[in-house]
Design a protein around this motif. Structure first.
Motif, short mmCIF file in Angstrom:
data_model
loop_
_atom_site.label_atom_id
_atom_site.label_comp_id
_atom_site.label_asym_id
_atom_site.label_seq_id
_atom_site.Cartn_x
_atom_site.Cartn_y
_atom_site.Cartn_z
N ARG A 1 -1.59 -1.26 1.24
CA ARG A 1 -1.36 -0.08 0.48
C ARG A 1 -1.01 0.76 0.65
O ARG A 1 -0.22 2.01 -0.09
CB ARG A 1 -2.55 -0.81 -0.87
CG ARG A 1 -2.17 0.63 -1.80
CD ARG A 1 -4.05 -0.12 -2.33
NE ARG A 1 -5.46 -0.19 -1.78
CZ ARG A 1 -5.63 -1.74 -1.28
NH1 ARG A 1 -5.45 -2.44 -1.85
NH2 ARG A 1 -7.07 -0.98 -0.82
N ASP A 2 -1.59 0.99 1.81
CA ASP A 2 -1.43 2.83 2.45
C ASP A 2 -0.18 3.07 2.81
O ASP A 2 0.51 3.96 2.70
CB ASP A 2 -2.46 2.83 3.87
CG ASP A 2 -3.59 3.08 3.11
OD1 ASP A 2 -3.90 3.45 2.17
OD2 ASP A 2 -4.90 3.12 4.20
N TYR B 1 -8.33 -7.93 3.72
CA TYR B 1 -8.74 -7.30 2.86
C TYR B 1 -8.14 -5.65 3.61
O TYR B 1 -7.27 -4.44 3.32
CB TYR B 1 -10.13 -6.49 2.29
CG TYR B 1 -10.08 -5.07 1.45
CD1 TYR B 1 -10.24 -4.67 0.40
CD2 TYR B 1 -10.44 -4.28 2.51
CE1 TYR B 1 -9.96 -3.56 -0.12
CE2 TYR B 1 -10.92 -2.73 1.92
CZ TYR B 1 -10.67 -2.21 0.60
OH TYR B 1 -11.12 -1.59 0.70
N GLY B 2 -8.40 -5.56 4.77
CA GLY B 2 -7.80 -4.91 6.09
C GLY B 2 -6.81 -4.90 5.64
O GLY B 2 -5.80 -3.97 5.58
N ASP C 1 -5.10 -3.33 2.34
CA ASP C 1 -5.81 -2.33 2.26
C ASP C 1 -4.31 -1.42 2.90
O ASP C 1 -3.77 0.10 2.73
CB ASP C 1 -6.92 -1.24 2.78
CG ASP C 1 -6.83 -0.06 2.72
OD1 ASP C 1 -7.26 0.30 1.20
OD2 ASP C 1 -7.13 0.53 3.69
N GLU C 2 -3.99 -1.86 4.33
CA GLU C 2 -2.49 -0.77 5.47
C GLU C 2 -1.64 -1.15 4.44
O GLU C 2 -1.19 -0.20 4.49
CB GLU C 2 -3.39 -1.62 6.29
CG GLU C 2 -1.79 -0.64 7.67
CD GLU C 2 -2.24 -2.11 8.83
OE1 GLU C 2 -1.48 -1.50 10.26
OE2 GLU C 2 -2.88 -2.81 9.34
#
Length: 234
Positions: free
Chosen positions: A113-114, A106-107, A110-111
Motif C-alpha cells: 500500500r505504501d 499485514y506487513g 502495508d508495504e
C-alpha cells in the motif's frame, strides 16, 4: 461253686467312635499387595506448555509444537499424565502461528500500500534536506520515516541538516542545546505567515554509541494539520 471275676471298680473309657477327623488348620493367606504408583506427568508435556507460553513467536511456537506432539505420542504408549497440557501447548503454539502469519500478511499488505502511494520508509540516517515525511510521530522512538514526494500530502519536511565535527561525545545536554540553536536559526528564512503554525523538531545523537555511528542532526518542520502538498518556501 463257680468262680466269678469281680467287676472292675474303675470302668475303662469306651473307644472313640469311628468318624471323620477334623481338618488341620489352614495356612495364612498371601499378604495384601501394595497399590501401583500413580502415573507421573510427562516431561515433554510440561516443557511444551511452558515454552509455548513463555517462548513467544518463532522458537517458542516451533518447540511448543514438537514437544506437544512428542508428549502425546509417549502418553499414548505408556500411562502418564499431561495429555491436557500437551494439547494446550499445541493450541497456544497454533495461535502464535496464526498471529505471526497475520502480522506478516499485514506487513506485506502495508508495504504494498505504501509503494502504491509513493511512500518509502527511509532510515533516519539516510534522510537529507528536502525530504518530505508523510506522518511525523514524536510519541515513540523513531528509526525510520515514511518519505513521500513533497507534492503528495505530508506533514513534515527535513529543512536543514548539519554534522557535528569529529571528537569525543560532549554529552546529551550540549548536543541538544547546539542542535536547538542551529535548527531555530536555520528556520528563519522559512518564517512567514504561511508557516506560522509550523512546529520545529530536531533529531540528534543522544548517546556516545549513536555519536560514533552518525553525528548528523536533522532539523524537521512539522505542520500539525498534516495536509501540506508543497515544500517549504523561503
Amino acid at each position: 461253686m463257680h468262680n466269678q471275676v469281680p467287676p472292675d471298680p474303675f470302668p475303662q473309657p469306651a473307644p472313640p467312635a469311628a468318624g471323620p477327623y477334623p481338618y488341620p488348620p489352614q495356612p495364612y493367606g498371601p499378604p495384601p499387595g501394595y497399590p501401583p504408583p500413580p502415573p507421573r506427568t510427562n516431561g515433554f508435556a510440561i516443557g511444551a506448555l511452558i515454552i509455548s507460553i513463555c517462548g513467544g513467536l518463532g522458537i517458542g511456537t516451533a518447540l511448543g509444537y514438537v514437544f506437544g506432539f512428542l508428549a502425546l505420542s509417549q502418553i499414548k504408549r505408556q500411562p502418564q499424565k499431561g495429555r491436557g497440557m500437551a494439547i494446550a501447548a499445541i493450541v497456544i503454539a497454533s495461535l502464535h502461528l496464526v498471529a505471526l502469519a497475520g502480522a506478516l500478511i499485514y506487513g506485506v499488505a502495508d508495504e504494498a500500500r505504501d509503494r502504491k502511494a509513493g511512500i518509502q520508509d527511509t532510515d533516519v540516517t539516510a534522510l537529507k534536506t528536502g525530504d518530505c515525511v508523510r506522518e511525523f510521530d514524536v510519541s515513540s522512538t523513531i528509526y525510520d520515516l515514511p518519505v513521500v514526494a513533497c507534492t503528495a500530502p505530508h506533514s513534515a519536511e527535513i529543512y536543514h541538516t548539519f554534522t557535528f565535527p569529529d571528537g569525543e561525545y560532549p554529552g546529551a545536554a550540549a548536543v541538544e542545546a547546539e542542535s536547538s540553536d542551529k535548527c531555530v536559526s536555520a528556520f528563519d528564512p522559512y518564517d512567514s505567515a504561511a508557516n506560522e503554525n509550523i512546529e520545529i523538531y530536531y533529531m540528534y545523537p543522544q548517546n556516545a554509541i549513536e555519536w560514533r555511528r552518525d553525528r548528523t542532526v536533522l532539523c524537521i518542520a512539522d505542520d500539525p494539520a498534516g495536509n501540506r502538498t508543497t515544500p517549504l518556501s523561503k
